[in-house]
Design a protein around this motif. Structure first.
Motif, mmCIF file in Angstrom:
data_model
loop_
_atom_site.group_PDB
_atom_site.id
_atom_site.type_symbol
_atom_site.label_atom_id
_atom_site.label_comp_id
_atom_site.label_asym_id
_atom_site.label_seq_id
_atom_site.Cartn_x
_atom_site.Cartn_y
_atom_site.Cartn_z
ATOM 1 N N PHE A 393 0.832 -1.204 0.000
ATOM 2 C CA PHE A 393 0.000 0.000 0.000
ATOM 3 C C PHE A 393 0.867 1.254 0.000
ATOM 4 O O PHE A 393 0.544 2.251 -0.660
ATOM 5 N N ALA A 394 1.981 1.214 0.748
ATOM 6 C CA ALA A 394 2.897 2.364 0.768
ATOM 7 C C ALA A 394 3.477 2.611 -0.622
ATOM 8 O O ALA A 394 3.592 3.769 -1.068
ATOM 9 N N ASN A 395 3.839 1.535 -1.311
ATOM 10 C CA ASN A 395 4.350 1.682 -2.680
ATOM 11 C C ASN A 395 3.291 2.271 -3.610
ATOM 12 O O ASN A 395 3.591 3.100 -4.481
ATOM 13 N N PHE A 396 2.039 1.853 -3.407
ATOM 14 C CA PHE A 396 0.935 2.374 -4.219
ATOM 15 C C PHE A 396 0.738 3.875 -3.970
ATOM 16 O O PHE A 396 0.575 4.660 -4.914
ATOM 17 N N VAL A 397 0.764 4.267 -2.688
ATOM 18 C CA VAL A 397 0.597 5.687 -2.348
ATOM 19 C C VAL A 397 1.722 6.521 -2.946
ATOM 20 O O VAL A 397 1.494 7.605 -3.501
ATOM 21 N N GLU A 398 2.960 6.006 -2.848
ATOM 22 C CA GLU A 398 4.105 6.740 -3.400
ATOM 23 C C GLU A 398 3.987 6.926 -4.909
ATOM 24 O O GLU A 398 4.399 7.951 -5.453
ATOM 25 N N SER A 399 3.405 5.924 -5.569
ATOM 26 C CA SER A 399 3.263 6.026 -7.029
ATOM 27 C C SER A 399 2.160 6.993 -7.440
ATOM 28 O O SER A 399 2.175 7.515 -8.563
ATOM 29 N N LYS A 400 1.198 7.248 -6.548
ATOM 30 C CA LYS A 400 0.061 8.105 -6.886
ATOM 31 C C LYS A 400 0.250 9.556 -6.431
ATOM 32 O O LYS A 400 -0.345 10.459 -7.027
ATOM 33 N N LEU A 401 1.043 9.773 -5.393
ATOM 34 C CA LEU A 401 1.234 11.142 -4.905
ATOM 35 C C LEU A 401 2.063 11.956 -5.898
ATOM 36 O O LEU A 401 2.936 11.411 -6.583
ATOM 37 N N PRO A 402 1.810 13.246 -5.988
ATOM 38 C CA PRO A 402 2.631 14.104 -6.854
ATOM 39 C C PRO A 402 4.099 14.043 -6.437
ATOM 40 O O PRO A 402 4.406 13.961 -5.245
#
Length: 742
Positions: A393-402
């Protein structure tokens, strides 16, 4: 005939034994099934509790739930004692920064959120207040068990989580005092809360100082006569003794167990004691989790399904988000913050205690406790999955955040965790506070003990009060001298006094120390002696100090030296703490125990090339009671060595996989080990060193001897050159040696 009749007579077993047997049998079956399904064992214990409880009637059930509650309380004590053994008092004093900000952000957010949700559900003010506190404390036991089973204790975010749990447990005790005050007086009492905090702070320092002063010395002196059995009994006795002290002082028994574990962790036998305690902890810990499962009531889940569902969602998302924000504010990277936040998304044992407090004070409704149990059970089920899914989930958030947000977070984290030099003024202030507070607490404790224990015995005699005051002052003098006159950080003061802006504060702080000493003397005289003799005793105190200055100073330095010697006895913790500050921002220290059948056993560090393979560095190796700091490349790995390595989560996990996979996979029972004599005639090996010949790898053995021209060499060095007609003696696998010869 009599024997026959006796054999037909049923023997009555106490319900405690039958209930314990039922619990353990059910738990055994459940954990075997869950282990086979590769699910966390905590879930198996909860299911076992539900099946053995009174709320499920298809199987035999526990008859005396009160007995199980007692077993469960013992389980909490041993779980927290083991936690203290793993995380010493030094770590407790250093959790500060990151862990404190994470914990306090979570607690205050969940307090407000829980109260708001309670009001939205039309619950009373008192129910809402208790609900806020209940939802604000995560479960130490459940998280530790999940970490252990999922194998993530070596990852860096786990340290932040455990530090946060320690802070939460301490805050929970203060909140319990506050709730008791509100429940009794129906109003908020700031003075009661401040008093509770001061009381807790006082006892923590007192227990810490006395524990470090006496316990390591006792274990060191008696080490030669202590067997494992004796050491186990003494450790448990010390744990329960501190539990009794904590309970009598009005604190949680679990806090007492944790403190004693932290004190023992400072000794050089802490790891041995931890191994001895582990079976006891596992037994009672299992009973604790089973007891939680027994409280799951299907009828309550149905009746209050909507509140349970709402509170479960609030707990999981509220604690995850608030902890993540708190971790980010403390300067942790985004990924580790998300991992820490998702790990803290449950409630547990402290929530049960707080809910029970509300019931015992008759200030909460009957439905609150079963609702809390239901929410705790559900969030316990979800905890392992939350921890597992945190990294993806952390990797997913990092990929979606500006990207600009990610860069700002990284910059903030780097600036926060950067090593900043400590100023002389800050160093002086720190040493000043330590010296005044520690000696002040000891002085107050001496005065209180003198009044309660010594005065009743001596007061009946002539001049009893005067004699008590004289004895008390005599004992106090070294500590009063340390408070008022002992020089603090001499080097820092010499540099600071050169600057005008520091001269005034230093002089005022010195005067404050003198006044504090006078106040302590006045406090002692007021509690023990009549005002008539107060002035005389004060003069006597000064005269005694002037006459025996050298002896008083020397006695204090002996006490201080003994304390520091015990405090620094377990050096690896100091080394680890110092190295921890030198690691990169995403790096940390992880600990690995080398199994006896690992293939890296017997190899030198230069052979393993761990830095080249994994990018890690070995900070130190602990071998029994010996610690090898910054080991040389020639250092050999031995069975049961504990390697402390520095690396990132990825590097540490790769090394962990390497350690776990590097076992000798052959069945030792089917493998014949022989000593074989071999004459060196093969040209491929002549002129090479033993290492270059790869004989060890080919034969799965070692060269234990060489005969060179009639000269015998036992255990030759690996750089020994093989010559024609050398006779090698090899210990290894018979089949592989035969294959090598052929």
């Amino acid at each position: 005939m009599k024997l026959f009749l006796l054999s037909q007579t049923a023997i009555h077993l106490p319900s405690l034994i039958t209930d314990l047997g039922l619990i353990l049998i059910t738990a055994s079956i459940a954990v075997l099934i869950f282990k086979k399904l590769k699910q966390p064992l905590v879930l198996g214990y909860l299911v076992a509790g539900f099946l053995a409880g009174n709320n499920f009637n298809f199987f035999p059930t526990v008859t005396e739930s009160n007995d199980v509650t007692i077993w469960a309380e013992i389980g909490v004590i041993f779980l927290l004692f083991s936690l203290g053994l793993e995380f010493s008092f030094k770590k407790l004093t250093k959790v500060g920064g990151t862990a404190s900000i994470t914990a306090l952000t979570q607690i205050f957010t969940m307090l407000a959120l829980g109260y708001t949700v309670g009001q939205a559900l039309n619950w009373s003010n008192m129910d809402s207040i208790f609900l806020g506190v209940i939802l604000s404390i995560s479960s130490t036991t459940i998280i530790l068990k999940a970490f252990e089973e999922l194998g993530v204790k070596t990852q860096k975010f786990a340290g932040n989580v455990i530090g946060s749990l320690i802070v939460q447990d301490i805050v929970a005790i203060l909140l319990m005092v506050l709730l008791s005050t509100i429940a009794v007086s129906s109003q908020f009492s700031g003075s009661e809360l401040i008093f509770a905090f001061v009381k807790l702070f006082f006892f923590l320092i007192l227990w810490f100082v006395l524990g470090i002063f006496f316990i390591p010395t006792f274990l060191k002196k008696s080490k030669k006569i202590l067997t494992d059995e004796m050491l186990l009994i003494i450790s448990i006795a010390l744990c329960l003794l501190m539990v009794i002290f904590a309970a009598n002082a009005g604190f949680s028994p679990g806090l007492g167990a944790f403190i004693m574990g932290s004190i023992i962790a400072e000794t050089n036998q802490s790891e041995h004691i931890e191994k001895l305690i582990k079976p006891v902890k596992d037994l009672f810990g299992a009973i604790f989790f089973v007891s939680v499962g027994m409280l799951i009531d299907p009828d309550t889940l149905v009746t209050y399904s909507i509140p349970v569902l709402i509170l479960t969602v609030v707990t999981i998302f509220g604690q995850s988000i608030s902890s993540t924000i708190g971790s980010l504010l403390s300067g942790q990277p985004l990924k580790q913050s998300i991992q820490a936040g998702m790990s803290l998304s449950q409630i547990g044992e402290f929530s049960f205690i707080i809910a029970t407090l509300g019931m015992s004070l008759n200030v909460t409704q009957d439905f609150l406790y079963p609702v809390v149990v239901a929410v705790s059970a559900i969030t316990t089920f979800t905890t392992p999955y939350m921890i597992k899914s945190a990294s993806p989930f952390a990797n997913f958030v990092e990929s979606k955040l500006p990207k600009r947000w990610i860069k700002k977070i990284e910059r903030y984290s780097a600036n926060t965790q950067a090593i900043k030099p400590t100023s002389l003024w800050k160093s002086y202030i720190t040493d000043y506070i330590k010296q005044v507070i520690i000696n002040g607490v000891i002085s107050i404790a001496i005065i209180i003990l003198s009044k309660k224990l010594l005065l009743p015995i001596v007061s009946e005699k002539m001049f009893g009060e005067f004699l008590t005051a004289a004895i008390t002052l005599l004992v106090l003098l070294p500590f009063l001298w340390a408070i008022s006159l002992k020089r603090i950080n001499k080097e820092a003061v010499q540099e600071l006094i050169k600057e005008r802006k520091y001269r005034g504060p230093i002089i005022m702080m010195f005067i404050a120390r003198i006044l504090f000493s006078v106040i302590l003397i006045g406090f002692m005289l007021n509690n023990i002696i009549s005002p008539l003799f107060g002035l005389l005793m004060f003069v006597l105190c000064i005269v005694t100090y002037v006459i025996f200055t050298k002896q008083i100073n020397g006695f204090y330095y002996k006490l201080e030296s003994h304390f520091l010697s015990n405090f620094n006895e377990n050096n690896p913790e100091d080394v680890k703490a110092k190295r921890q500050n030198l690691t990169p921002w995403d790096g940390h220290i992880a600990e690995f125990s080398i199994p006896e059948n690992s293939e890296i056993v017997g190899k030198k560090l230069e052979e393993l090339k761990l830095r080249e393979q994994f990018g890690i560095n070995i900070a130190f190796i602990k071998r029994g009671e010996k610690t090898i700091n910054i080991p040389q490349k020639s250092e050999i790995i031995y069975p049961n060595d504990i390697l402390n390595v520095i690396g990132t989560d990825i590097q540490v996990n790769e090394f962990k996989d390497y350690i776990q996979s590097n076992f000798n996979n052959e069945e030792t029972s089917n493998m014949e080990i022989v000593l074989w004599k071999l004459e060196m005639k093969q040209q491929d090996f002549i002129g090479k060193t033993i290492r270059e010949s790869n004989i060890r790898e080919i034969t799965n053995g070692i060269v234990v001897g060489i005969e060179k021209s009639g000269r015998r060499i036992l255990n030759p060095e690996s750089n020994c050159i093989l010559e024609e007609s050398d006779i090698l003696w090899i210990v290894g696998n018979k089949d592989k040696i035969k294959s090598f010869i052929e």
